[in-house]
Design a protein around this motif. Structure first.
Motif, PDB file in Angstrom:
ATOM      1  N   ALA A 166       4.282  -1.664   1.085  1.00  0.00           N
ATOM      2  CA  ALA A 166       5.035  -0.915   2.097  1.00  0.00           C
ATOM      3  C   ALA A 166       5.298  -1.738   3.351  1.00  0.00           C
ATOM      4  N   GLY A 167       4.361  -2.588   3.728  1.00  0.00           N
ATOM      5  CA  GLY A 167       4.521  -3.399   4.935  1.00  0.00           C
ATOM      6  C   GLY A 167       5.641  -4.418   4.846  1.00  0.00           C
ATOM      7  N   ARG A 168       6.183  -4.632   3.642  1.00  0.00           N
ATOM      8  CA  ARG A 168       7.252  -5.614   3.454  1.00  0.00           C
ATOM      9  C   ARG A 168       8.636  -4.960   3.388  1.00  0.00           C
ATOM     10  N   LEU A 169       8.715  -3.666   3.624  1.00  0.00           N
ATOM     11  CA  LEU A 169      10.013  -3.002   3.596  1.00  0.00           C
ATOM     12  C   LEU A 169      10.975  -3.627   4.603  1.00  0.00           C
ATOM     13  N   GLY A 170      12.204  -3.839   4.162  1.00  0.00           N
ATOM     14  CA  GLY A 170      13.228  -4.386   5.039  1.00  0.00           C
ATOM     15  C   GLY A 170      14.536  -3.638   4.860  1.00  0.00           C
ATOM     16  N   LEU A 183       1.198   7.025  -0.468  1.00  0.00           N
ATOM     17  CA  LEU A 183       1.923   6.903   0.795  1.00  0.00           C
ATOM     18  C   LEU A 183       2.455   8.236   1.296  1.00  0.00           C
ATOM     19  N   VAL A 184       2.574   8.332   2.622  1.00  0.00           N
ATOM     20  CA  VAL A 184       3.202   9.473   3.282  1.00  0.00           C
ATOM     21  C   VAL A 184       4.244   8.921   4.251  1.00  0.00           C
ATOM     22  N   TYR A 185       5.405   9.586   4.332  1.00  0.00           N
ATOM     23  CA  TYR A 185       6.525   9.113   5.148  1.00  0.00           C
ATOM     24  C   TYR A 185       6.858  10.176   6.187  1.00  0.00           C
ATOM     25  N   GLU A 186       6.876   9.763   7.460  1.00  0.00           N
ATOM     26  CA  GLU A 186       7.213  10.710   8.523  1.00  0.00           C
ATOM     27  C   GLU A 186       7.817   9.958   9.701  1.00  0.00           C
ATOM     28  N   GLY A 187       8.935  10.480  10.202  1.00  0.00           N
ATOM     29  CA  GLY A 187       9.590   9.903  11.364  1.00  0.00           C
ATOM     30  C   GLY A 187       9.231  10.650  12.626  1.00  0.00           C
ATOM     31  N   SER A 188       9.667  10.116  13.762  1.00  0.00           N
ATOM     32  CA  SER A 188       9.253  10.671  15.042  1.00  0.00           C
ATOM     33  C   SER A 188      10.407  10.750  16.031  1.00  0.00           C
ATOM     34  N   GLY A 189      10.194  11.538  17.073  1.00  0.00           N
ATOM     35  CA  GLY A 189      11.137  11.646  18.167  1.00  0.00           C
ATOM     36  C   GLY A 189      11.217  10.390  18.997  1.00  0.00           C
ATOM     37  N   ARG A 234       7.905   5.761  10.092  1.00  0.00           N
ATOM     38  CA  ARG A 234       6.603   5.197   9.752  1.00  0.00           C
ATOM     39  C   ARG A 234       6.191   5.573   8.339  1.00  0.00           C
ATOM     40  N   VAL A 235       5.412   4.694   7.731  1.00  0.00           N
ATOM     41  CA  VAL A 235       4.799   4.950   6.433  1.00  0.00           C
ATOM     42  C   VAL A 235       3.289   4.902   6.633  1.00  0.00           C
ATOM     43  N   TYR A 236       2.589   5.909   6.110  1.00  0.00           N
ATOM     44  CA  TYR A 236       1.151   6.062   6.291  1.00  0.00           C
ATOM     45  C   TYR A 236       0.423   5.928   4.957  1.00  0.00           C
ATOM     46  N   ASP A 237      -0.824   5.484   5.025  1.00  0.00           N
ATOM     47  CA  ASP A 237      -1.698   5.473   3.863  1.00  0.00           C
ATOM     48  C   ASP A 237      -2.144   6.915   3.594  1.00  0.00           C
ATOM     49  N   SER A 238      -1.903   7.417   2.400  1.00  0.00           N
ATOM     50  CA  SER A 238      -2.191   8.831   2.129  1.00  0.00           C
ATOM     51  C   SER A 238      -3.687   9.131   2.063  1.00  0.00           C
ATOM     52  N   ARG A 239      -4.527   8.122   1.884  1.00  0.00           N
ATOM     53  CA  ARG A 239      -5.978   8.354   1.819  1.00  0.00           C
ATOM     54  C   ARG A 239      -6.645   8.327   3.182  1.00  0.00           C
ATOM     55  N   THR A 240      -6.083   7.543   4.113  1.00  0.00           N
ATOM     56  CA  THR A 240      -6.749   7.357   5.403  1.00  0.00           C
ATOM     57  C   THR A 240      -5.930   7.817   6.596  1.00  0.00           C
ATOM     58  N   GLY A 241      -4.611   7.912   6.433  1.00  0.00           N
ATOM     59  CA  GLY A 241      -3.745   8.249   7.558  1.00  0.00           C
ATOM     60  C   GLY A 241      -3.367   7.059   8.404  1.00  0.00           C
ATOM     61  N   ALA A 242      -3.767   5.856   8.008  1.00  0.00           N
ATOM     62  CA  ALA A 242      -3.435   4.661   8.772  1.00  0.00           C
ATOM     63  C   ALA A 242      -1.949   4.338   8.652  1.00  0.00           C
ATOM     64  N   VAL A 243      -1.346   3.878   9.742  1.00  0.00           N
ATOM     65  CA  VAL A 243       0.062   3.479   9.731  1.00  0.00           C
ATOM     66  C   VAL A 243       0.178   2.106   9.070  1.00  0.00           C
ATOM     67  N   LEU A 244       0.991   2.032   8.020  1.00  0.00           N
ATOM     68  CA  LEU A 244       1.165   0.782   7.277  1.00  0.00           C
ATOM     69  C   LEU A 244       2.458   0.062   7.621  1.00  0.00           C
TER      70      LEU A 244
END
Length: 526
Positions: free
Chosen positions: A63-67, A447-453, A458-468
């Motif tokens: 996920a960290g390599r998304l372009g 993975l979990v995907y959520e955008g913000s205002g 952002r893409v998050y680790d679904s097990r820990t909630g860390a931003v990847l």
């Protein structure tokens, strides 16, 4: 207890995989013309999981390599980008804020065909996400029309005016099931601040249409027909009850033929199925059960003005809340039972037995904001077979949660990052930026995907909630269609779409970051 939970989660994960295979079986996917890994409808699948079990390219390791692969830019208009794309095979389908509907190539973003809504009705804009099934593309518009286009060519097959009220519209995205298209109708009537306006006459409804002909099969009204009931202080006629629009998209349990959909607040009066989760017979529209989650909620924009108490009866007693269900329900398995969960703008996530409507559990995830409901849960949640993923909006800050589906216990919670408004394009607009989560949540394995205002996806680790992975959209983009676009807050009315190794995001919503250019649809890959 731990063994029981592990067993339930394994069962739930297996069920989630089956749902993504095309509702309940691979045969169902084939009959709808989909292939494994498609994202054919706003809900992701009939159950509303917003989970793509087939996504194995974008993983916690990659996920960290998304372009950025490509950007499709819109002309600058009054409307922000709201139409969450559908992805079927190598095609991407979405509406534009300028009244066009597009099919583009998933790999390059090149336009395949364009449909102009103006050939049917002037001023129509697509503000919902399309549904693609059986060679057709279904979507609604801001004028209350429902369309069916030929998937391959964009040729109009039929268009039906589903809501004659001048303020009627579709923010609810259509859902295809068993030869029918299901959609809700909402209205902007409650935004009228003219004290002489004879408020209000809109009544929300859920409709079922024949997918081949567009003929109405059944309609369920959420309030009785509004009738004159005296006058407002200005002398304008008062009509009631009204409102209870259906802002969110329906989901369906294909095994029981039950349609689930939430409703909004009243605009006037005190009666009706407002702030309610409805369970309807998908074949007839008959009520199987309903759960009203707020006992009083009559709200319109005038309620935000303290000197207009005579136009907002609930203002004095504190029941002008705007705590409607704007989020789409999610069906999931827990403890051997099928459950249905839905978020509310009060910040509460409710879970009911899908068969009986009996309350299973509730979880307050943010402090409610009176008279606006912006602090709560807005558009929708996700379920990956392990956790429920829920995001809150203006909750100081908005937070992404992973909840245990069995009892609602918080597995982890990650606030919108503290540097969201001090880094990237948002840093230039500190008075505009919000650490908020308007979009619906999406997930894929790990993975979990959520955008913000704050304009960041952002893409998050679904097990820990860390931003990847984080991508700042508040910048200019050269669109593959020859137009320059500019990102903004990540779009509500939908969320991220993940399909066949590509992440799709609409950038453009409230809060609005100033720019001379329109918004953009962005596609990311590895």
């Amino acid at each position: 207890m731990l063994v029981s939970r592990a067993k339930n989660r394994c069962t739930a994960l297996f069920g989630a995989v089956l749902l993504v295979l095309g509702g309940t079986t691979g045969a169902a996917a084939e009959s709808s013309g989909h292939r494994f890994g498609d994202w054919p409808t706003w809900q992701g699948d009939p159950s509303g999981s917003r989970f793509n079990a087939a996504e194995h390219h974008i993983t916690p390791r990659t996920a960290g390599r998304l372009g950025l692969k490509w950007a499709f830019a819109y002309p600058k208009t009054f409307f922000p980008a709201k139409s969450q794309p559908a992805v079927v095979g190598d095609g991407v389908y979405f509406g534009s804020p300028d009244g066009k509907f597009y099919a583009v190539d998933a790999e390059t973003g090149a336009t395949r065909w364009t449909f102009d809504l103006g050939t049917v009705v002037k001023g129509g804009v697509v503000i919902d996400g399309p549904s693609v099934a059986r060679g057709k593309v279904f979507f609604g518009d801001s004028r209350g029309y429902l369309y069916a286009l030929e998937q391959r060519t964009g040729r109009l097959l039929w268009a039906k005016q589903t809501e004659p009220h001048p303020a009627g519209m579709h923010t609810s995205s259509p859902l295809y099931h068993d030869g029918h298209v299901y959609i809700g109708s909402s209205s902007a009537e409650m935004l009228d601040t003219d004290l002489k306006y004879p408020c209000c006459t809109f009544r929300g409804h859920v409709d079922a249409f024949d997918a081949e002909t567009g003929d109405l099969t059944w309609r369920y009204y959420t309030v009785p027909e509004p009738k004159a009931a005296g006058t407002w202080p200005s002398g304008a006629t008062r009509y009631e009850p009204s409102g209870a629009g259906v802002w969110s998209s329906p989901v369906v349990d294909e095994r029981t033929g039950t349609l689930y959909v939430g409703t909004g607040q009243l605009y006037s009066g005190t009666t009706g199925d407002f702030d309610t989760l409805l369970a309807l017979d998908a074949r007839t529209g008959a009520v199987r059960w309903k759960q009203q989650v707020t006992k009083a909620d009559t709200w319109r924009l005038l309620c935000g003005k303290p000197d207009n108490e005579g136009y907002c009866p609930g203002q004095k007693d504190g029941t002008a809340l705007d705590y409607d269900i704007g989020a789409t329900p999610t069906l999931f398995s827990s403890g051997g039972r099928t459950m249905v969960g839905v978020g509310q703008k009060s910040g509460v996530f409710h879970v009911f037995d899908a068969r009986t409507g009996e309350v299973s559990w509730r979880r307050q995830l943010s402090e409610p904001m009176p008279g606006g409901g912006l602090s709560g849960i807005q558009w929708g949640t996700s379920f990956d077979g392990r956790n429920l993923y829920v995001a809150t909006n203006w909750a100081n800050p908005g937070t992404l949660f992973a909840l245990d589906p069995e009892d609602g216990d918080i597995v982890w919670q990650t606030p919108s990052p503290a540097d969201g408004c001090t880094t990237g394009g948002a840093a230039q607009f500190p008075k505009v930026c919000k650490r908020a989560h308007t979009p619906a949540v999406t997930s894929s394995p790990g993975l979990v995907y959520e955008g913000s205002g704050d304009g960041k996806m952002r893409v998050y680790d679904s097990r820990t909630g860390a931003v990847l992975w984080t991508f700042d959209t508040i910048r200019d983009f050269a669109g593959v269609n020859g137009v320059t676009g500019h990102g903004s807050a990540i779009s509500g009315n939908g969320g991220a779409v993940v399909s066949h190794g590509t992440l799709y995001v609409q950038a453009g919503y409230s809060p609005v970051y100033p720019s001379d250019h329109g918004n953009v649809l962005l596609a990311f890959g590895l």
